[in-house]
Design an enzyme around this catalytic site. Structure first.
Site, short mmCIF file in Angstrom:
data_model
loop_
_atom_site.label_atom_id
_atom_site.label_comp_id
_atom_site.label_asym_id
_atom_site.label_seq_id
_atom_site.Cartn_x
_atom_site.Cartn_y
_atom_site.Cartn_z
N GLU A 107 -2.67 28.14 -41.14
CA GLU A 107 -3.40 26.88 -41.12
C GLU A 107 -3.88 26.49 -39.72
O GLU A 107 -4.22 25.34 -39.47
CB GLU A 107 -2.53 25.76 -41.69
CG GLU A 107 -2.12 25.98 -43.14
CD GLU A 107 -1.20 24.89 -43.63
OE1 GLU A 107 -1.70 23.79 -43.92
OE2 GLU A 107 0.01 25.12 -43.73
N SER B 63 -1.55 23.79 -47.47
CA SER B 63 -3.00 23.82 -47.70
C SER B 63 -3.40 24.64 -48.92
O SER B 63 -4.50 25.18 -48.98
CB SER B 63 -3.73 24.36 -46.45
OG SER B 63 -3.64 23.43 -45.40
N TYR C 232 -10.90 21.29 -48.02
CA TYR C 232 -11.49 21.37 -46.69
C TYR C 232 -12.97 21.74 -46.65
O TYR C 232 -13.61 21.56 -45.62
CB TYR C 232 -10.71 22.40 -45.86
CG TYR C 232 -9.26 22.04 -45.67
CD1 TYR C 232 -8.88 20.91 -44.97
CD2 TYR C 232 -8.26 22.83 -46.23
CE1 TYR C 232 -7.54 20.57 -44.80
CE2 TYR C 232 -6.92 22.51 -46.06
CZ TYR C 232 -6.58 21.39 -45.36
OH TYR C 232 -5.25 21.06 -45.20
N ARG D 286 3.06 12.58 -46.67
CA ARG D 286 2.23 12.40 -47.87
C ARG D 286 2.89 13.13 -49.03
O ARG D 286 3.25 14.30 -48.91
CB ARG D 286 0.83 12.96 -47.62
CG ARG D 286 -0.23 12.40 -48.57
CD ARG D 286 -1.52 13.20 -48.46
NE ARG D 286 -1.42 14.46 -49.17
CZ ARG D 286 -1.76 15.64 -48.67
NH1 ARG D 286 -2.22 15.73 -47.43
NH2 ARG D 286 -1.64 16.75 -49.39
N ASP E 267 2.50 14.41 -52.92
CA ASP E 267 1.56 14.73 -53.98
C ASP E 267 2.28 14.64 -55.32
O ASP E 267 3.43 15.10 -55.45
CB ASP E 267 0.98 16.13 -53.79
CG ASP E 267 0.22 16.27 -52.47
OD1 ASP E 267 -0.29 15.24 -51.98
OD2 ASP E 267 0.14 17.40 -51.95
N GLU F 62 5.03 17.91 -54.20
CA GLU F 62 5.52 18.33 -52.89
C GLU F 62 5.38 17.21 -51.87
O GLU F 62 4.67 16.22 -52.10
CB GLU F 62 4.80 19.58 -52.40
CG GLU F 62 3.31 19.41 -52.13
CD GLU F 62 2.68 20.71 -51.63
OE1 GLU F 62 2.67 20.92 -50.40
OE2 GLU F 62 2.19 21.50 -52.46
N ASN G 25 4.40 16.58 -47.81
CA ASN G 25 3.80 17.11 -46.59
C ASN G 25 4.26 16.23 -45.43
O ASN G 25 3.99 15.03 -45.40
CB ASN G 25 2.28 17.07 -46.67
CG ASN G 25 1.75 17.90 -47.82
OD1 ASN G 25 1.54 19.08 -47.69
ND2 ASN G 25 1.55 17.27 -48.97
N GLY H 129 -2.89 16.73 -43.05
CA GLY H 129 -4.12 16.94 -42.29
C GLY H 129 -4.70 15.64 -41.76
O GLY H 129 -4.50 14.56 -42.32
#
Length: 315
Positions: free
Chosen positions: A30, A158, A224, A263, A265, A278, A280, A284
């Site tokens: 990443e 990602s 992205y 964050r 999800d 999951e 994070n 990003g």
């Protein structure tokens, strides 16, 4: 490294933060995304009046150089080494302030499989799953999930190496493809429904975002590269339901031991049952990123968001 004075700890001005190194780049798959995140964080901090410098770190020596020249770090590293606790371990050992979760929570959250074990162990909802590893090779006769499923490298971010599959031959191909990224593979029950993400800032959950994409799921390209992905904020849920899900997100965040920001999800299935996917710990921060979007919906501009995150290292 400068020592924090009592005045610096209590002051609210950007000067209290001293010299901030934005750690970015790294060595993971990443890296390109991290460079973008780091550049935007650096610019935003400078807009907020903070003395911030972008630092591309790819080795222990690079991190040590940062410790010698700066007062604290904003970690904008994604993926292995920078998000999985490697850099955090170094900084903790040197008592150097940094944003985000510490070693233990970073390592755990980067491990999708063990995150799910912890969530399930405390009774939080997460989809059924099986694991493939060198000690647990895939055996068709032992496969107990129903199709479709999603295949994930356990330690990547990602959406790298992930595939949704609908039958056994495709599953075997997806496992082989995921093993390019990781020796431990998570096979997770596919949840049909709506996809959401919820950012955490300190002890508060920011407004939720609903994700809509024409892809099979919110994959690397949808995250992205695509201009067609839809981000709904407000998320379209009734207020009481959103608040209930935000409380679930905070539980999921704190159970892992995360701090400062992150964050989570999650999915809502066709019966409006929530499923945690999951966590994070270094999301990003690019022009497609979700945490800045949620902060904006909460009337928190990007420069103030990143300044506030760095300020959390003062306590």
């Amino acid at each position: 490294m400068q020592t924090k004075t009592p005045e610096a700890v209590t002051a609210q001005s950007p000067l209290a933060l001293g010299r901030v190194a934005v750690l970015m780049g790294g060595t993971s798959a990443e890296r390109a995304i991290s460079l973008k995140s780091g550049a935007e964080v650096t610019h935003a901090l400078q807009q907020a009046g903070v003395t911030a410098t972008a630092c591309d770190v790819t080795s222990v020596a690079d991190v040590m150089a940062v410790v010698q020249s700066y007062d604290r770090a904003f970690i904008a590293l994604h993926g292995r080494w920078g998000e999985d606790g490697g850099v955090q371990a170094l900084l903790e050992a040197l008592n150097f302030p940094f944003t985000g979760s510490g070693l233990a929570a970073s390592a755990l959250a980067m491990d999708k499989l063990r995150t799910k074990w912890v969530w399930r162990g405390v009774g939080l909802p997460t989809p059924d799953f099986q694991v493939v590893s060198p000690s647990q090779p895939f055996k068709s006769e032992d496969f107990a999930l129903s199709f479709p499923v999603i295949v994930k490298p356990s330690h990547e971010g990602s959406s790298l190496g992930m595939r949704k599959v609908a039958d056994l031959p495709a599953l075997k191909e997806a496992i082989a493809a995921a093993e390019v990224y990781d020796s431990e593979i998570l096979i997770e029950q596919w949840i049909a429904g709506r996809e959401f993400t919820c950012a955490v800032l300190g002890d508060a959950a920011l407004p939720m975002i609903q994700l809509k994409t024409d892809h099979a799921f919110y994959d690397f390209e949808a995250k992205y590269q695509s201009n067609d992905t839809q981000y709904l904020c407000p998320c379209g849920l009734p207020k009481e339901m959103e608040q209930r899900l935000q409380a679930l997100v905070l539980d999921a965040f704190h159970v892992i031991g995360a701090r400062h920001w992150g964050r989570v999800d999650l999915m809502l299935d066709e019966n409006d049952q929530a499923w945690l996917i999951e966590l994070n710990t270094v999301p990003g921060m690019t022009d497609h990123s979700l945490v800045p979007m949620a902060a904006k919906a909460a009337d928190l501009p990007f420069p103030e968001l990143v300044r506030r995150l760095v300020s959390m290292t003062l306590t």
